[in-house]
Motif scaffolding. Structure first.
Motif, PDB file in Angstrom:
ATOM      1  N   ALA A  37     177.523  63.419  68.184  1.00  7.45           N
ATOM      2  CA  ALA A  37     178.579  64.502  68.544  1.00  7.45           C
ATOM      3  C   ALA A  37     179.603  63.756  69.561  1.00  7.45           C
ATOM      4  CB  ALA A  37     177.794  65.486  69.375  1.00  7.45           C
ATOM      5  N   SER A  38     179.663  62.516  69.670  1.00  7.74           N
ATOM      6  CA  SER A  38     180.691  61.723  70.400  1.00  7.74           C
ATOM      7  C   SER A  38     182.155  62.121  70.313  1.00  7.74           C
ATOM      8  CB  SER A  38     180.354  60.179  70.368  1.00  7.74           C
ATOM      9  OG  SER A  38     180.566  59.949  68.853  1.00  7.74           O
ATOM     10  N   ALA A  39     182.536  62.995  69.263  1.00  5.84           N
ATOM     11  CA  ALA A  39     183.885  63.487  68.960  1.00  5.84           C
ATOM     12  C   ALA A  39     183.520  64.913  69.335  1.00  5.84           C
ATOM     13  CB  ALA A  39     184.324  63.292  67.765  1.00  5.84           C
ATOM     14  N   GLY A  40     182.685  65.492  69.900  1.00  7.30           N
ATOM     15  CA  GLY A  40     182.784  67.052  70.077  1.00  7.30           C
ATOM     16  C   GLY A  40     181.643  67.625  69.064  1.00  7.30           C
ATOM     17  N   ILE A  41     181.522  68.979  69.292  1.00  5.93           N
ATOM     18  CA  ILE A  41     180.644  69.805  68.247  1.00  5.93           C
ATOM     19  C   ILE A  41     180.975  71.105  68.187  1.00  5.93           C
ATOM     20  CG2 ILE A  41     178.799  70.257  69.812  1.00  5.93           C
ATOM     21  CD1 ILE A  41     176.897  69.454  67.460  1.00  5.93           C
ATOM     22  N   ALA A  42     180.829  71.956  67.209  1.00  7.44           N
ATOM     23  CA  ALA A  42     181.105  73.455  66.836  1.00  7.44           C
ATOM     24  C   ALA A  42     180.221  73.604  66.092  1.00  7.44           C
ATOM     25  CB  ALA A  42     182.395  73.729  66.766  1.00  7.44           C
ATOM     26  N   GLY A  43     179.488  75.068  65.773  1.00  4.48           N
ATOM     27  CA  GLY A  43     178.646  75.402  65.027  1.00  4.48           C
ATOM     28  C   GLY A  43     178.953  74.959  63.582  1.00  4.48           C
ATOM     29  N   ASP A  44     180.296  75.403  63.160  1.00  3.68           N
ATOM     30  CA  ASP A  44     180.848  75.110  61.921  1.00  3.68           C
ATOM     31  C   ASP A  44     180.743  73.640  61.475  1.00  3.68           C
ATOM     32  OD1 ASP A  44     182.760  74.838  63.418  1.00  3.68           O
ATOM     33  OD2 ASP A  44     184.128  75.663  61.955  1.00  3.68           O
ATOM     34  N   MET A  45     181.215  72.821  62.366  1.00  7.36           N
ATOM     35  CA  MET A  45     181.132  71.313  62.127  1.00  7.36           C
ATOM     36  C   MET A  45     179.506  70.974  61.944  1.00  7.36           C
ATOM     37  SD  MET A  45     183.616  70.146  65.308  1.00  7.36           S
ATOM     38  CE  MET A  45     183.775  68.499  64.770  1.00  7.36           C
ATOM     39  N   LEU A  46     178.682  71.371  62.761  1.00 11.47           N
ATOM     40  CA  LEU A  46     177.135  70.707  62.458  1.00 11.47           C
ATOM     41  C   LEU A  46     176.919  71.288  61.133  1.00 11.47           C
ATOM     42  CD1 LEU A  46     174.795  69.210  63.435  1.00 11.47           C
ATOM     43  CD2 LEU A  46     174.022  71.617  64.628  1.00 11.47           C
ATOM     44  N   VAL A 104     183.171  66.624  75.523  1.00 11.62           N
ATOM     45  CA  VAL A 104     183.440  68.115  75.762  1.00 11.62           C
ATOM     46  C   VAL A 104     184.828  68.352  75.622  1.00 11.62           C
ATOM     47  CG1 VAL A 104     181.409  68.659  77.021  1.00 11.62           C
ATOM     48  CG2 VAL A 104     183.232  67.668  78.247  1.00 11.62           C
ATOM     49  N   GLY A 105     185.804  67.151  76.029  1.00 12.85           N
ATOM     50  CA  GLY A 105     187.260  67.455  75.872  1.00 12.85           C
ATOM     51  C   GLY A 105     187.974  67.636  77.290  1.00 12.85           C
ATOM     52  N   SER A 106     189.032  68.313  77.360  1.00  8.62           N
ATOM     53  CA  SER A 106     189.674  68.336  78.545  1.00  8.62           C
ATOM     54  C   SER A 106     190.692  69.433  78.151  1.00  8.62           C
ATOM     55  CB  SER A 106     190.482  67.066  78.997  1.00  8.62           C
ATOM     56  OG  SER A 106     191.482  66.633  78.034  1.00  8.62           O
ATOM     57  N   GLY A 107     191.499  69.883  79.572  1.00  7.49           N
ATOM     58  CA  GLY A 107     192.409  70.885  79.447  1.00  7.49           C
ATOM     59  C   GLY A 107     192.151  72.289  79.696  1.00  7.49           C
ATOM     60  N   ARG A 108     192.975  73.183  78.849  1.00  4.78           N
ATOM     61  CA  ARG A 108     192.569  74.570  79.090  1.00  4.78           C
ATOM     62  C   ARG A 108     192.797  75.216  77.646  1.00  4.78           C
ATOM     63  NH1 ARG A 108     192.731  75.776  84.511  1.00  4.78           N
ATOM     64  NH2 ARG A 108     192.970  77.877  84.258  1.00  4.78           N
ATOM     65  N   VAL A 109     191.950  76.353  77.470  1.00  2.82           N
ATOM     66  CA  VAL A 109     191.840  77.115  76.149  1.00  2.82           C
ATOM     67  C   VAL A 109     191.891  78.377  76.292  1.00  2.82           C
ATOM     68  CG1 VAL A 109     189.230  77.119  75.983  1.00  2.82           C
ATOM     69  CG2 VAL A 109     190.637  77.045  73.970  1.00  2.82           C
ATOM     70  N   ARG A 110     192.740  79.107  75.365  1.00  3.15           N
ATOM     71  CA  ARG A 110     192.802  80.665  75.268  1.00  3.15           C
ATOM     72  C   ARG A 110     191.621  81.105  74.584  1.00  3.15           C
ATOM     73  NH1 ARG A 110     196.110  83.713  77.198  1.00  3.15           N
ATOM     74  NH2 ARG A 110     197.512  82.242  77.810  1.00  3.15           N
ATOM     75  N   LEU A 151     180.265  63.635  77.469  1.00  2.00           N
ATOM     76  CA  LEU A 151     181.328  62.592  77.505  1.00  2.00           C
ATOM     77  C   LEU A 151     182.610  63.031  77.797  1.00  2.00           C
ATOM     78  CD1 LEU A 151     180.355  60.614  74.267  1.00  2.00           C
ATOM     79  CD2 LEU A 151     179.915  59.843  76.325  1.00  2.00           C
ATOM     80  N   ALA A 152     183.343  62.672  78.969  1.00  8.99           N
ATOM     81  CA  ALA A 152     184.744  63.062  79.137  1.00  8.99           C
ATOM     82  C   ALA A 152     185.667  62.307  78.168  1.00  8.99           C
ATOM     83  CB  ALA A 152     185.047  62.626  80.528  1.00  8.99           C
ATOM     84  N   GLY A 153     187.066  63.081  78.288  1.00  3.20           N
ATOM     85  CA  GLY A 153     188.126  62.376  77.625  1.00  3.20           C
ATOM     86  C   GLY A 153     188.225  63.204  76.213  1.00  3.20           C
ATOM     87  N   GLY A 154     189.413  62.826  75.504  1.00  2.00           N
ATOM     88  CA  GLY A 154     189.561  63.847  74.220  1.00  2.00           C
ATOM     89  C   GLY A 154     190.385  64.880  74.700  1.00  2.00           C
ATOM     90  N   GLU A 155     191.258  65.453  73.811  1.00  2.00           N
ATOM     91  CA  GLU A 155     192.162  66.678  74.250  1.00  2.00           C
ATOM     92  C   GLU A 155     191.671  67.759  73.685  1.00  2.00           C
ATOM     93  OE1 GLU A 155     196.349  66.015  73.315  1.00  2.00           O
ATOM     94  OE2 GLU A 155     195.890  63.991  74.190  1.00  2.00           O
ATOM     95  N   GLY A 156     191.616  68.962  74.673  1.00  2.00           N
ATOM     96  CA  GLY A 156     191.282  70.376  74.046  1.00  2.00           C
ATOM     97  C   GLY A 156     189.583  70.525  74.234  1.00  2.00           C
ATOM     98  N   GLU A 157     189.519  71.706  73.499  1.00  2.00           N
ATOM     99  CA  GLU A 157     187.976  72.198  73.467  1.00  2.00           C
ATOM    100  C   GLU A 157     187.249  71.322  72.394  1.00  2.00           C
ATOM    101  OE1 GLU A 157     187.241  76.184  72.576  1.00  2.00           O
ATOM    102  OE2 GLU A 157     185.619  76.112  74.346  1.00  2.00           O
ATOM    103  N   LEU A 158     186.567  70.474  72.794  1.00  2.00           N
ATOM    104  CA  LEU A 158     185.867  69.334  71.613  1.00  2.00           C
ATOM    105  C   LEU A 158     184.481  70.059  71.508  1.00  2.00           C
ATOM    106  CD1 LEU A 158     187.099  65.923  72.342  1.00  2.00           C
ATOM    107  CD2 LEU A 158     188.297  67.573  70.902  1.00  2.00           C
ATOM    108  N   ALA A 159     184.200  70.463  72.635  1.00  2.00           N
ATOM    109  CA  ALA A 159     182.475  71.197  72.383  1.00  2.00           C
ATOM    110  C   ALA A 159     182.590  72.943  72.764  1.00  2.00           C
ATOM    111  CB  ALA A 159     181.335  70.752  73.322  1.00  2.00           C
ATOM    112  N   THR A 160     182.213  73.597  71.479  1.00  2.00           N
ATOM    113  CA  THR A 160     182.417  75.044  71.953  1.00  2.00           C
ATOM    114  C   THR A 160     180.811  75.523  72.369  1.00  2.00           C
ATOM    115  OG1 THR A 160     181.269  75.521  69.799  1.00  2.00           O
ATOM    116  CG2 THR A 160     183.868  75.148  70.016  1.00  2.00           C
TER     117      THR A 160
END
Ligand SMILES: O=C([S-])c1cc(C(=O)S)c[n+]([C@@H]2O[C@H](COP(=O)(O)O)[C@@H](O)[C@H]2O)c1
Ligand code: NI
Length: 404
Positions: free
Chosen positions: A8-17, A151-157, A180-189
């Motif tokens: 999950a080094s690029a993030g994870i969401a239920g539908d991705m798994l 997990v990503g970075s920034g803010r999400v609506r 892991l830090a880094g990456g843009e947006g919400e990478l882990a839901t």
């Protein structure tokens, strides 16, 4: 023993798994059937092939008409409780949602029973969770582990308004884990993080295994230079030293006829072993200690099953270390039939070689012989085939957890 490791080094969401497990070979119809057992006719799952920053991946379209979901944890628990599902799928799905409910309760300062899910309670999230649990069951994964999650970075609506990333539920669910830090947006839901932390042991490096398949599951966005995918590496092999949890409860008020089904269900839910010890409780009451041993990653569903299936008000737990022999299967010819022999070995030398009892018992009935005569014949055949303690491990051992 079948195992899988999640990258999950690029993030994870239920539908991705879910997409990664389907890509690795999980049966789509088995997944659809499990989801339909919980929420009939509410979602459509359609996998299709895509590319993400140049990598081929499966993306799964999860379509539902559920636009304003506000479900309580109790409502979702009821749906899963009442569905016709394999016990392990039910226990896993309940463990994932219970983890989500506990995280939401802490974030919003309410009790677990008062938790109101928003997006994570929608039909599509329920489909992701139940779908992933069914896919793991279909693939026969007995041990699941995962590397650190980006997990990503920034803010999400969100339905809660604009939230910082990692969103509060993800941060709460990830407590104690490497992220892991880094990456843009919400990478882990929240749903992705709940699946990983409820079902997978933390394992920063890919564990040793004989690799059988790789599944690549795509997220919705295609970001140049950073493939937005979850990978699942599926293989066989077992760890020699396992971190396990021993769960125990003293129980004096369960109808004794229920016990065999409880033990069977705990094994189904992922316990490595489950047993009863007769005891005399306080006030001299005859009772039982229910014991279940589970790999740390399986403790959540086993605990959930104990509370669901027995009358206990509490479960004692302690961490134990278990040294397990590496195992494999071989076959010998006995009385014209092929009998499986379970071989336990260490450092390349056989320590135990035992005929599979159920098969020997079946053959004994077939041949009208005492079971011990068939067991003796099987052991003699095993010795002739050099499947005996002290012999070197043969190169042709079958690496499955079941001989059938
Ligand atoms: O639905 C709930 S309760 C919810 C809580 C939070 C908190 O961090 S609190 C965040 N979100 C956001 O909803 C979407 C969908 O999440 P999935 O896990 O269903 O994919 C996501 O942006 C979350 O950050 C929802
Ligand atoms: Ni929330």
């Amino acid at each position: 023993m079948r195992q899988a490791w999640i990258d999950a080094s690029a993030g994870i969401a239920g539908d991705m798994l879910l997409a990664a497990l389907l890509d690795a070979g999980a049966d789509l119809e088995a997944v659809r059937a499990a989801v339909a057992a919980v929420i009939p006719d509410e979602v459509r799952l359609t996998p299709h092939q895509v590319t993400r920053a140049g990598l081929r991946a499966t993306h799964v379209r999860v379509e539902s008409t559920d636009h304003h979901p506000h479900r309580t944890w109790a409502e979702i628990r009821d749906l899963i409780d009442r569905a016709t599902l394999p016990e392990r799928v039910r226990a896993d799905a309940l463990a994932v949602f219970e983890r989500l409910a506990r995280a939401e309760a802490r974030v919003h300062g309410v009790s677990v029973e008062d938790v109101h899910f928003h997006e994570v309670g929608a039909w599509d999230s329920i489909a992701d969770v139940v779908g992933v649990c069914a896919a793991l069951h279909d693939l026969g994964v007995r041990e699941l582990s995962a590397g650190p999650v980006a997990v990503g970075s920034g803010r999400v609506r969100t339905a809660h308004g604009e939230l910082p990333v990692p969103v509060p539920a993800v941060a709460e669910l990830a407590a104690g884990r490497r992220i892991l830090a880094g990456g843009e947006g919400e990478l882990a839901t929240p749903t992705g993080m709940a699946l990983v932390t409820a079902l997978a042991r933390e394992c920063p490096e890919l564990p040793p295994m004989r690799l059988e398949a790789t599944g690549v599951g795509a997220g919705g966005r295609d970001v140049p230079g950073r493939p937005n995918v979850v990978r699942v590496l599926l293989g066989t092999g077992r760890q020699q030293m396992e971190e396990s949890i021993l769960l125990e409860a003293n129980i004096d008020d369960l109808d004794p006829r229920v016990w065999p089904s409880v033990l069977a269900a705990l094994l189904e839910a992922g316990a490595a072993d489950a047993w009863l010890v007769p005891i005399l409780m306080k006030k001299g009451r005859p009772a039982h200690t229910l014991c279940a041993l589970a790999a740390t990653s399986r403790a959540d569903p086993v605990r959930t099953a104990i509370f669901r299936l027995t009358t206990t008000l509490g479960v004692r737990e302690r961490a134990v270390r278990k040294t397990a022999l590496e195992r494999g299967w071989a076959h010998v010819d006995v009385l014209g039939a092929r009998l499986p022999i379970k071989v336990g070995y260490r450092e390349g030398v056989i320590v135990q070689a035992t005929p599979e009892f159920e098969d020997a018992a079946r053959l004994a009935v077939q041949e009208d012989l005492p079971v011990r005569a068939v067991l003796d014949a099987a052991l003699a055949a095993a010795r002739t085939a050099r499947l005996a303690p002290g012999e070197p491990v043969p190169s042709h051992l079958e690496d499955t957890c079941s001989p059938h």
